[in-house]
Design a protein around this motif. Structure first.
Motif, PDB file in Angstrom:
ATOM      1  N   ILE A   1      -7.385   0.487 -17.157  1.00 18.43           N
ATOM      2  CA  ILE A   1      -6.563  -0.501 -16.287  1.00 18.43           C
ATOM      3  C   ILE A   1      -5.958  -1.356 -17.532  1.00 18.43           C
ATOM      4  O   ILE A   1      -4.946  -1.658 -17.666  1.00 18.43           O
ATOM      5  CB  ILE A   1      -6.979  -1.276 -14.918  1.00 18.43           C
ATOM      6  CG1 ILE A   1      -7.106  -0.266 -13.928  1.00 18.43           C
ATOM      7  CG2 ILE A   1      -6.192  -2.394 -14.683  1.00 18.43           C
ATOM      8  CD1 ILE A   1      -8.031  -0.654 -12.554  1.00 18.43           C
ATOM      9  N   ALA A   2      -7.176  -1.967 -18.247  1.00 20.49           N
ATOM     10  CA  ALA A   2      -6.768  -2.851 -19.175  1.00 20.49           C
ATOM     11  C   ALA A   2      -5.821  -2.144 -20.364  1.00 20.49           C
ATOM     12  O   ALA A   2      -4.924  -2.785 -20.775  1.00 20.49           O
ATOM     13  CB  ALA A   2      -7.951  -3.416 -19.928  1.00 20.49           C
TER      14      ALA A   2
ATOM     15  N   SER B   1      -3.746   0.052 -20.106  1.00 23.77           N
ATOM     16  CA  SER B   1      -2.377   0.329 -19.307  1.00 23.77           C
ATOM     17  C   SER B   1      -1.586  -1.036 -19.317  1.00 23.77           C
ATOM     18  O   SER B   1      -0.250  -1.124 -19.762  1.00 23.77           O
ATOM     19  CB  SER B   1      -2.360   0.677 -18.025  1.00 23.77           C
ATOM     20  OG  SER B   1      -1.241   0.968 -17.556  1.00 23.77           O
ATOM     21  N   LEU B   2      -2.361  -2.209 -19.173  1.00 21.15           N
ATOM     22  CA  LEU B   2      -1.637  -3.521 -19.061  1.00 21.15           C
ATOM     23  C   LEU B   2      -1.125  -3.862 -20.579  1.00 21.15           C
ATOM     24  O   LEU B   2      -0.137  -4.366 -20.686  1.00 21.15           O
ATOM     25  CB  LEU B   2      -2.690  -4.431 -18.457  1.00 21.15           C
ATOM     26  CG  LEU B   2      -2.753  -4.495 -17.050  1.00 21.15           C
ATOM     27  CD1 LEU B   2      -3.902  -5.304 -16.639  1.00 21.15           C
ATOM     28  CD2 LEU B   2      -1.534  -4.543 -16.381  1.00 21.15           C
ATOM     29  N   ARG B   3      -2.120  -3.593 -21.500  1.00 23.95           N
ATOM     30  CA  ARG B   3      -1.616  -3.883 -22.759  1.00 23.95           C
ATOM     31  C   ARG B   3      -0.584  -2.755 -23.368  1.00 23.95           C
ATOM     32  O   ARG B   3       0.435  -3.486 -24.068  1.00 23.95           O
ATOM     33  CB  ARG B   3      -2.814  -3.844 -23.772  1.00 23.95           C
ATOM     34  CG  ARG B   3      -3.979  -4.760 -23.511  1.00 23.95           C
ATOM     35  CD  ARG B   3      -5.014  -4.714 -24.405  1.00 23.95           C
ATOM     36  NE  ARG B   3      -6.030  -5.643 -23.993  1.00 23.95           N
ATOM     37  CZ  ARG B   3      -7.077  -6.172 -24.937  1.00 23.95           C
ATOM     38  NH1 ARG B   3      -7.113  -5.574 -26.042  1.00 23.95           N
ATOM     39  NH2 ARG B   3      -8.100  -7.006 -24.416  1.00 23.95           N
ATOM     40  N   LYS B   4      -0.467  -1.849 -22.955  1.00 21.50           N
ATOM     41  CA  LYS B   4       0.650  -0.910 -23.547  1.00 21.50           C
ATOM     42  C   LYS B   4       1.953  -1.401 -22.712  1.00 21.50           C
ATOM     43  O   LYS B   4       3.058  -1.378 -23.485  1.00 21.50           O
ATOM     44  CB  LYS B   4       0.361   0.432 -22.863  1.00 21.50           C
ATOM     45  CG  LYS B   4       1.735   1.404 -23.008  1.00 21.50           C
ATOM     46  CD  LYS B   4       1.529   2.999 -22.599  1.00 21.50           C
ATOM     47  CE  LYS B   4       1.652   2.873 -20.749  1.00 21.50           C
ATOM     48  NZ  LYS B   4       3.078   2.927 -20.544  1.00 21.50           N
ATOM     49  N   GLU B   5       1.941  -2.000 -21.543  1.00 23.04           N
ATOM     50  CA  GLU B   5       3.197  -2.391 -20.720  1.00 23.04           C
ATOM     51  C   GLU B   5       3.737  -3.758 -21.502  1.00 23.04           C
ATOM     52  O   GLU B   5       4.703  -3.894 -21.631  1.00 23.04           O
ATOM     53  CB  GLU B   5       2.705  -2.568 -19.359  1.00 23.04           C
ATOM     54  CG  GLU B   5       2.806  -1.223 -18.518  1.00 23.04           C
ATOM     55  CD  GLU B   5       2.052  -1.465 -17.112  1.00 23.04           C
ATOM     56  OE1 GLU B   5       1.838  -2.593 -16.790  1.00 23.04           O
ATOM     57  OE2 GLU B   5       1.653  -0.546 -16.550  1.00 23.04           O
ATOM     58  N   ALA B   6       2.603  -4.420 -21.946  1.00 16.98           N
ATOM     59  CA  ALA B   6       2.911  -5.794 -22.579  1.00 16.98           C
ATOM     60  C   ALA B   6       3.639  -5.413 -23.848  1.00 16.98           C
ATOM     61  O   ALA B   6       4.834  -6.276 -24.192  1.00 16.98           O
ATOM     62  CB  ALA B   6       1.845  -6.730 -22.869  1.00 16.98           C
TER      63      ALA B   6
ATOM     64  N   ARG C   1       7.254  -4.189 -23.124  1.00 14.99           N
ATOM     65  CA  ARG C   1       7.977  -5.173 -22.738  1.00 14.99           C
ATOM     66  C   ARG C   1       8.793  -6.092 -23.963  1.00 14.99           C
ATOM     67  O   ARG C   1      10.001  -6.382 -23.870  1.00 14.99           O
ATOM     68  CB  ARG C   1       7.424  -6.402 -21.880  1.00 14.99           C
ATOM     69  CG  ARG C   1       7.100  -5.962 -20.513  1.00 14.99           C
ATOM     70  CD  ARG C   1       6.815  -6.910 -19.621  1.00 14.99           C
ATOM     71  NE  ARG C   1       5.447  -7.809 -20.020  1.00 14.99           N
ATOM     72  CZ  ARG C   1       4.525  -7.273 -19.451  1.00 14.99           C
ATOM     73  NH1 ARG C   1       4.157  -6.243 -18.642  1.00 14.99           N
ATOM     74  NH2 ARG C   1       3.231  -8.003 -20.007  1.00 14.99           N
TER      75      ARG C   1
ATOM     76  N   SER D   1      -5.082  -8.676 -27.717  1.00 13.22           N
ATOM     77  CA  SER D   1      -5.050  -8.994 -26.241  1.00 13.22           C
ATOM     78  C   SER D   1      -3.508  -8.948 -25.899  1.00 13.22           C
ATOM     79  O   SER D   1      -2.907  -8.932 -26.795  1.00 13.22           O
ATOM     80  CB  SER D   1      -5.638 -10.539 -26.039  1.00 13.22           C
ATOM     81  OG  SER D   1      -4.871 -11.371 -26.828  1.00 13.22           O
ATOM     82  N   GLU D   2      -3.292  -9.392 -24.759  1.00 10.82           N
ATOM     83  CA  GLU D   2      -1.613  -9.029 -24.249  1.00 10.82           C
ATOM     84  C   GLU D   2      -1.045 -10.385 -24.630  1.00 10.82           C
ATOM     85  O   GLU D   2       0.222 -10.395 -25.448  1.00 10.82           O
ATOM     86  CB  GLU D   2      -1.666  -9.349 -22.890  1.00 10.82           C
ATOM     87  CG  GLU D   2      -2.095  -8.121 -22.045  1.00 10.82           C
ATOM     88  CD  GLU D   2      -1.995  -8.114 -20.565  1.00 10.82           C
ATOM     89  OE1 GLU D   2      -0.911  -8.350 -19.913  1.00 10.82           O
ATOM     90  OE2 GLU D   2      -3.168  -8.004 -19.944  1.00 10.82           O
TER      91      GLU D   2
END
Length: 502
Positions: A402-403, A405-410, A413, A480-481
């Protein structure tokens, strides 16, 4: 001295001389007549070899002038003055002439009177090492998971547990093949996870995937042997195979894998000894080779008698559904050597990886492993085993996916603000990004380093010629994001300053 056609022997001979630096970029090669006389072969044989090298992009022809060596990655990096930039920014002295030298066996062609060649490791080895060791505020060049995402607090508990269970642990070595208790555990894991029916004797524990690749290269490759690699691919593997004197042929890695007809044509023409692949969340593109092509690749290896080295470092780093069965799962004839790394997403400092292969290969691998280090450290193997089999492990993996995936999405963007192109991966640790045509990724790196941002330029990932000079690899796993957002803005600023000069 070999069963290869004479023209192929001449081709391999020339490749070795080019790769070791006897002929450098734009150097003129001997005329067809001269080389034929030197080697004692027919002029048509030499002509055919030169034509093959032209087709492979190793040399080029000038009308009524002759044949010349094609510039390669090293020349592009030298021309970019990137070495000077790295040295000046980090305030370190850097000797761009440093190299690792290795003495080769006698030449492929009989009757050629020259000293055994020395292969110098390509500039890429020093460049990548210097790049990743270079301190920056925004680190997008390391495909290493942020330590903040790893189970650091829990690991100390398992260290204590290991010493309670094995009080004399530090007083002995591991076996060369690896701790038997760990190999039994991994055999059970592979059976449950993939239905691999293994014995502990089929598993070798190595100090990370990098050592596994090095051992396999030493086992399988002698100077002049042809191997196939994906294009682009993992730069550390390129360096290892080059140092062994391999003749590398590449196959493009596309979003849906390779063109299997093109691959079979390459195999037929070049008769490779081995193919190195990273089929799951491919490094650096993030692509996944479909199951049908995995099965077909094994069939080709069986039909044309070559081995497959499958590097599966990020198999468990999926964001949606689990990836296809490893290529090793389709192998019934012992043609696949399977590398599975574990420590990257648990504790990189433990350096734990496993090699699965047939007994006839394992015997010689063990000899090479014994010469390399006598066996991987026992303490790390025990700590890894007890955490790997714990209930906390599964919880950790779910949170880690999950972590990441969130960084990839950041990062995506941030990329959406640009005119750059990429294919969103469904797992892994990197984004493979295509800059607009004509933009040098090496020059962009030079400018981004001045802003304390690093990434891996496409040429570092090229096994032969520069096909991706405008591509970059961005690793989203180490920052980090918030750092991703700040660092990506700096990278975009560096890009904007660059295109204003084009």
């Amino acid at each position: 001295m070999t069963k290869q056609p004479l023209s192929q022997q001449v081709t391999d001979f020339l490749l070795i001389r080019i790769d070791r630096g006897d002929y450098t970029a734009h150097d003129k090669l001997p005329s067809v007549r001269t080389l034929a006389q030197q080697l004692g072969v027919h002029r048509l044989t030499v002509f055919k070899s030169y034509q093959q090298l032209v087709h492979n992009g190793k040399i080029y022809a000038k009308d009524r002038s002759g044949y010349y060596v094609m510039p390669c990655i090293q020349e592009e990096l030298k021309d970019s003055n990137l070495l000077h930039n790295l040295a000046s920014v980090s305030d370190k002295s850097y000797d761009g002439t440093r190299s690792i030298q290795q003495l080769l066996s006698p030449p492929i062609l009989a009757g050629i009177n020259f000293k055994p060649p020395v292969v110098s490791s390509p500039l890429r080895t020093n460049m990548l090492s210097e790049l990743q060791a270079h301190h920056v505020d925004y680190q997008f060049s390391k495909a290493l998971i942020d330590p903040a995402l790893l189970p650091n607090a829990y690991m100390s508990e398992y260290v204590k547990k290991v010493f309670d269970l094995y009080p004399k642990l530090l007083g002995t070595y591991s076996t060369v093949q690896g701790d038997e208790e760990l190999r039994v555990t991994l055999a059970e894991y592979f059976k449950k996870r993939h239905q691999f029916f293994l014995l502990p004797e089929d598993i070798l524990i190595t100090s990370g995937a990098q050592q596994a690749i090095d051992l396999i290269a030493r086992l399988m490759i002698k100077p002049g042997d042809t191997i196939i690699m994906e294009r682009p691919t993992y730069s550390g593997a390129i360096d290892i195979f080059r140092q062994q004197g391999a003749h590398i042929i590449s196959i493009p890695m596309l979003p849906d894998g390779y063109d299997m007809d093109e691959l079979e044509s390459i195999i037929r023409n070049y008769k490779p000894r081995m193919m190195y692949v990273t089929p799951t969340f491919h490094n650096p593109t993030g692509y996944v080779l479909p199951a049908s092509k995995r099965k077909r690749l094994v069939e080709l290896a069986e039909e044309y008698h070559f081995l497959i080295t499958e590097d599966d470092t990020t198999y468990d780093m999926y964001f949606e559904e689990e990836p296809p069965l490893p290529i090793y799962g389709y192998d019934t004839e012992g043609v696949v050597m399977y590398i599975r790394s574990f420590s990257k997403y648990i504790a990189p400092g433990l350096r734990i990886a496993a090699v699965l292969c047939s007994p006839w290969l394992m015997k010689d691998l063990l000899t090479l492993k014994s010469l390399a280090d006598g066996g991987s450290p026992l303490l790390g193997q025990k700590i890894f085993m007890h955490y790997f089999t714990s209930s906390r492990m599964q919880t950790h993996m779910e949170k880690l996916r999950i972590a990441l995936s969130l960084r990839k999405e950041a990062m995506e963007r941030c990329l959406a603000k640009t005119n750059w192109e990429w294919t969103p991966p469904k797992g892994g640790l990197d984004l493979w990004v295509q800059l607009p045509e004509g933009v040098s990724s090496v020059e962009l790196l030079r400018r981004s380093l001045a802003l304390s941002v690093s990434f891996v330029p496409g040429p570092f990932c090229e096994p032969d010629a520069v096909h991706h000079s405008s591509s970059i690899r961005l690793s989203y796993c180490y920052t980090s994001e918030r750092q991703i957002e700040e660092g990506m803005q700096r990278l975009i600023d560096a890009y904007d300053s660059l295109i204003h000069t084009i």
